[in-house]
Motif scaffolding. Structure first.
Motif, PDB file in Angstrom:
ATOM      1  N   GLY A  28     -11.008   2.229  -5.039  1.00 44.24           N
ATOM      2  CA  GLY A  28     -10.848   3.318  -4.078  1.00 44.24           C
ATOM      3  C   GLY A  28      -9.910   2.957  -2.950  1.00 44.24           C
ATOM      4  O   GLY A  28      -9.422   1.836  -2.859  1.00 44.24           O
ATOM      5  N   PRO A  29      -9.655   3.904  -2.082  1.00 43.73           N
ATOM      6  CA  PRO A  29      -8.769   3.663  -0.940  1.00 43.73           C
ATOM      7  C   PRO A  29      -9.287   2.513  -0.083  1.00 43.73           C
ATOM      8  O   PRO A  29     -10.491   2.353   0.102  1.00 43.73           O
ATOM      9  N   TRP A  30      -8.354   1.746   0.408  1.00 50.36           N
ATOM     10  CA  TRP A  30      -8.725   0.585   1.216  1.00 50.36           C
ATOM     11  C   TRP A  30      -8.354   0.836   2.661  1.00 50.36           C
ATOM     12  O   TRP A  30      -7.221   1.186   2.973  1.00 50.36           O
ATOM     13  N   THR A  31      -9.318   0.694   3.546  1.00 54.23           N
ATOM     14  CA  THR A  31      -9.059   0.833   4.972  1.00 54.23           C
ATOM     15  C   THR A  31      -9.212  -0.536   5.616  1.00 54.23           C
ATOM     16  O   THR A  31     -10.325  -1.013   5.814  1.00 54.23           O
ATOM     17  N   PRO A  32      -8.099  -1.228   5.882  1.00 55.12           N
ATOM     18  CA  PRO A  32      -8.194  -2.562   6.452  1.00 55.12           C
ATOM     19  C   PRO A  32      -8.843  -2.541   7.821  1.00 55.12           C
ATOM     20  O   PRO A  32      -8.575  -1.650   8.626  1.00 55.12           O
ATOM     21  N   PRO A  33      -9.720  -3.517   8.106  1.00 56.49           N
ATOM     22  CA  PRO A  33     -10.438  -3.507   9.375  1.00 56.49           C
ATOM     23  C   PRO A  33      -9.569  -3.752  10.592  1.00 56.49           C
ATOM     24  O   PRO A  33      -9.871  -3.297  11.687  1.00 56.49           O
ATOM     25  N   ASN A  34      -8.477  -4.495  10.392  1.00 58.71           N
ATOM     26  CA  ASN A  34      -7.609  -4.823  11.526  1.00 58.71           C
ATOM     27  C   ASN A  34      -6.157  -4.557  11.169  1.00 58.71           C
ATOM     28  O   ASN A  34      -5.297  -5.400  11.348  1.00 58.71           O
ATOM     29  N   ALA A  35      -5.901  -3.385  10.639  1.00 56.59           N
ATOM     30  CA  ALA A  35      -4.564  -3.094  10.132  1.00 56.59           C
ATOM     31  C   ALA A  35      -3.506  -3.165  11.226  1.00 56.59           C
ATOM     32  O   ALA A  35      -3.550  -2.423  12.189  1.00 56.59           O
ATOM     33  N   PHE A  36      -2.567  -4.083  11.029  1.00 58.62           N
ATOM     34  CA  PHE A  36      -1.431  -4.218  11.922  1.00 58.62           C
ATOM     35  C   PHE A  36      -1.825  -4.255  13.394  1.00 58.62           C
ATOM     36  O   PHE A  36      -1.276  -3.545  14.222  1.00 58.62           O
ATOM     37  N   ASN A  37      -2.816  -5.042  13.709  1.00 57.13           N
ATOM     38  CA  ASN A  37      -3.089  -5.304  15.118  1.00 57.13           C
ATOM     39  C   ASN A  37      -3.606  -6.731  15.255  1.00 57.13           C
ATOM     40  O   ASN A  37      -3.698  -7.457  14.291  1.00 57.13           O
ATOM     41  N   ARG A  82      -6.904  -9.749  -8.971  1.00 60.38           N
ATOM     42  CA  ARG A  82      -7.948  -8.737  -8.911  1.00 60.38           C
ATOM     43  C   ARG A  82      -8.380  -8.545  -7.459  1.00 60.38           C
ATOM     44  O   ARG A  82      -8.535  -9.531  -6.729  1.00 60.38           O
ATOM     45  N   PRO A  83      -8.594  -7.311  -7.040  1.00 55.58           N
ATOM     46  CA  PRO A  83      -9.045  -7.069  -5.669  1.00 55.58           C
ATOM     47  C   PRO A  83     -10.442  -7.619  -5.437  1.00 55.58           C
ATOM     48  O   PRO A  83     -11.286  -7.598  -6.333  1.00 55.58           O
ATOM     49  N   MET A  84     -10.686  -8.115  -4.234  1.00 55.36           N
ATOM     50  CA  MET A  84     -12.016  -8.567  -3.835  1.00 55.36           C
ATOM     51  C   MET A  84     -12.730  -7.484  -3.033  1.00 55.36           C
ATOM     52  O   MET A  84     -13.912  -7.556  -2.795  1.00 55.36           O
ATOM     53  N   LYS A  85     -11.992  -6.486  -2.588  1.00 54.96           N
ATOM     54  CA  LYS A  85     -12.538  -5.412  -1.774  1.00 54.96           C
ATOM     55  C   LYS A  85     -12.001  -4.094  -2.321  1.00 54.96           C
ATOM     56  O   LYS A  85     -11.292  -4.069  -3.329  1.00 54.96           O
ATOM     57  N   ASN A  86     -12.338  -2.986  -1.712  1.00 56.61           N
ATOM     58  CA  ASN A  86     -11.858  -1.679  -2.178  1.00 56.61           C
ATOM     59  C   ASN A  86     -10.405  -1.469  -1.780  1.00 56.61           C
ATOM     60  O   ASN A  86     -10.098  -0.852  -0.761  1.00 56.61           O
ATOM     61  N   ILE A  87      -9.534  -1.999  -2.584  1.00 56.49           N
ATOM     62  CA  ILE A  87      -8.101  -1.933  -2.304  1.00 56.49           C
ATOM     63  C   ILE A  87      -7.431  -1.037  -3.335  1.00 56.49           C
ATOM     64  O   ILE A  87      -7.521  -1.278  -4.533  1.00 56.49           O
ATOM     65  N   ALA A  88      -6.769  -0.005  -2.886  1.00 53.12           N
ATOM     66  CA  ALA A  88      -6.045   0.883  -3.786  1.00 53.12           C
ATOM     67  C   ALA A  88      -4.760   0.193  -4.259  1.00 53.12           C
ATOM     68  O   ALA A  88      -4.123  -0.535  -3.499  1.00 53.12           O
ATOM     69  N   PRO A  89      -4.371   0.384  -5.526  1.00 51.40           N
ATOM     70  CA  PRO A  89      -3.141  -0.236  -6.026  1.00 51.40           C
ATOM     71  C   PRO A  89      -1.915   0.095  -5.192  1.00 51.40           C
ATOM     72  O   PRO A  89      -0.982  -0.700  -5.117  1.00 51.40           O
ATOM     73  N   SER A  90      -1.908   1.255  -4.549  1.00 48.98           N
ATOM     74  CA  SER A  90      -0.742   1.664  -3.764  1.00 48.98           C
ATOM     75  C   SER A  90      -0.470   0.743  -2.585  1.00 48.98           C
ATOM     76  O   SER A  90       0.642   0.724  -2.053  1.00 48.98           O
ATOM     77  N   VAL A  91      -1.456  -0.051  -2.169  1.00 47.50           N
ATOM     78  CA  VAL A  91      -1.252  -0.958  -1.042  1.00 47.50           C
ATOM     79  C   VAL A  91      -0.178  -1.991  -1.365  1.00 47.50           C
ATOM     80  O   VAL A  91       0.489  -2.516  -0.472  1.00 47.50           O
ATOM     81  N   LEU A  92       0.024  -2.264  -2.649  1.00 51.30           N
ATOM     82  CA  LEU A  92       1.006  -3.257  -3.057  1.00 51.30           C
ATOM     83  C   LEU A  92       2.434  -2.784  -2.829  1.00 51.30           C
ATOM     84  O   LEU A  92       3.364  -3.585  -2.806  1.00 51.30           O
ATOM     85  N   LEU A  93       2.597  -1.491  -2.639  1.00 49.18           N
ATOM     86  CA  LEU A  93       3.919  -0.928  -2.389  1.00 49.18           C
ATOM     87  C   LEU A  93       4.167  -0.712  -0.906  1.00 49.18           C
ATOM     88  O   LEU A  93       5.193  -0.146  -0.523  1.00 49.18           O
ATOM     89  N   GLU A  94       3.243  -1.158  -0.076  1.00 45.78           N
ATOM     90  CA  GLU A  94       3.407  -1.022   1.369  1.00 45.78           C
ATOM     91  C   GLU A  94       4.193  -2.207   1.934  1.00 45.78           C
ATOM     92  O   GLU A  94       4.294  -3.270   1.308  1.00 45.78           O
ATOM     93  N   ASP A  95       4.742  -2.008   3.125  1.00 46.45           N
ATOM     94  CA  ASP A  95       5.518  -3.070   3.765  1.00 46.45           C
ATOM     95  C   ASP A  95       4.657  -4.287   4.029  1.00 46.45           C
ATOM     96  O   ASP A  95       3.502  -4.169   4.441  1.00 46.45           O
ATOM     97  N   ALA A  96       5.217  -5.465   3.788  1.00 46.40           N
ATOM     98  CA  ALA A  96       4.481  -6.709   4.007  1.00 46.40           C
ATOM     99  C   ALA A  96       4.304  -7.019   5.488  1.00 46.40           C
ATOM    100  O   ALA A  96       3.361  -7.714   5.866  1.00 46.40           O
ATOM    101  N   THR A  97       5.192  -6.488   6.325  1.00 49.78           N
ATOM    102  CA  THR A  97       5.133  -6.766   7.764  1.00 49.78           C
ATOM    103  C   THR A  97       5.490  -5.509   8.555  1.00 49.78           C
ATOM    104  O   THR A  97       6.061  -4.557   8.029  1.00 49.78           O
ATOM    105  N   PHE A  98       5.136  -5.556   9.815  1.00 45.99           N
ATOM    106  CA  PHE A  98       5.596  -4.534  10.766  1.00 45.99           C
ATOM    107  C   PHE A  98       6.080  -5.254  12.019  1.00 45.99           C
ATOM    108  O   PHE A  98       5.329  -6.031  12.610  1.00 45.99           O
ATOM    109  N   PRO A  99       7.325  -5.058  12.425  1.00 43.76           N
ATOM    110  CA  PRO A  99       8.313  -4.232  11.734  1.00 43.76           C
ATOM    111  C   PRO A  99       8.720  -4.819  10.382  1.00 43.76           C
ATOM    112  O   PRO A  99       8.453  -5.995  10.108  1.00 43.76           O
TER     113      PRO A  99
END
Length: 208
Positions: free
Chosen positions: A33-42, A77-94
């Motif tokens: 399922g969709p993955w909501t990171p607890p500390n996304a980009f902060n 293999r994911p250890m948490k509820n991580i959607a495959p689409s996360v792999l296509l997201e940017d590795a860093t910000f910026p």
């Protein structure tokens, strides 16, 4: 007598073929399922330092993905509820056009560059780790190690080719010689990345 007699070195040092898209981490099962990171980009980072995507960031004893870096990335293999689409997201910000990874047991750095486009994605990091560590190591690099480190490298080399399913494939894998991944010994579990002091685009590879 040197323990190098127990390991093989290929006649030439070259790059292993990069896995095709069908063998990349983008093939993770879609049932997660969709993955909501607890500390996304902060978080508390030095002013101006890029922020690492949380799926890649070291976060303690439980990594976000199960990744044995000695195995092809299709085994992740994911250890948490991580959607495959996360792999296509940017590795860093910026976003960054390249990353550099280091580990104290390696003589080499791992350079991560985008397979497509201009900026590094999460899947590029996983692919770069595996393909870089599949490169051949030389006898001269092996001889730079101390005797105990050589023992660990030899043990890792033997374990790697011995896990092949039959004698023929074991012989073939052994014939390809020592790989950079063998220099990590038994430390082949990806735990994440930590910000390095070497530069804003550099991270330390954390393994267990």
């Amino acid at each position: 007598m040197s323990s190098s007699r127990h390991v093989r070195f290929a006649e030439s040092v070259g790059y292993a073929a990069t896995p095709s898209p069908s063998h990349s981490v983008s093939s993770l099962p879609s049932s997660y399922g969709p993955w909501t990171p607890p500390n996304a980009f902060n978080g508390n980072l030095p002013l101006g330092a890029p922020m690492l995507h949380p799926v890649l960031s070291f976060a303690g004893p439980e990594p976000n993905v199960a990744f044995n870096i000695s195995l092809p990335v299709a085994n992740i293999r994911p250890m948490k509820n991580i959607a495959p689409s996360v792999l296509l997201e940017d590795a860093t910000f910026p976003r960054l056009p390249s990353l550099v990874l280091t580990h104290p047991r390696l003589f080499w750095t791992i350079t991560v560059e985008p397979a497509e486009g201009n900026f590094v994605l999460v899947r590029d990091v996983f692919n770069a780790i595996y393909t870089s560590l599949r490169q051949q190591a030389s006898a001269a690099e092996y001889e730079r190690l101390g005797s105990e480190a050589q023992r660990q490298v030899t043990k890792a080399f033997t374990k790697r080719y011995s896990r092949m399913p039959n004698a023929q494939s074991q012989t073939f894998e052994k014939s390809k010689g020592l790989k950079r991944v063998d220099f990590l010994g038994s430390m082949v579990t990806f735990m994440g990345l930590n910000q390095s002091q070497m530069g804003p685009n550099c991270w330390d590879l954390v393994l267990a």
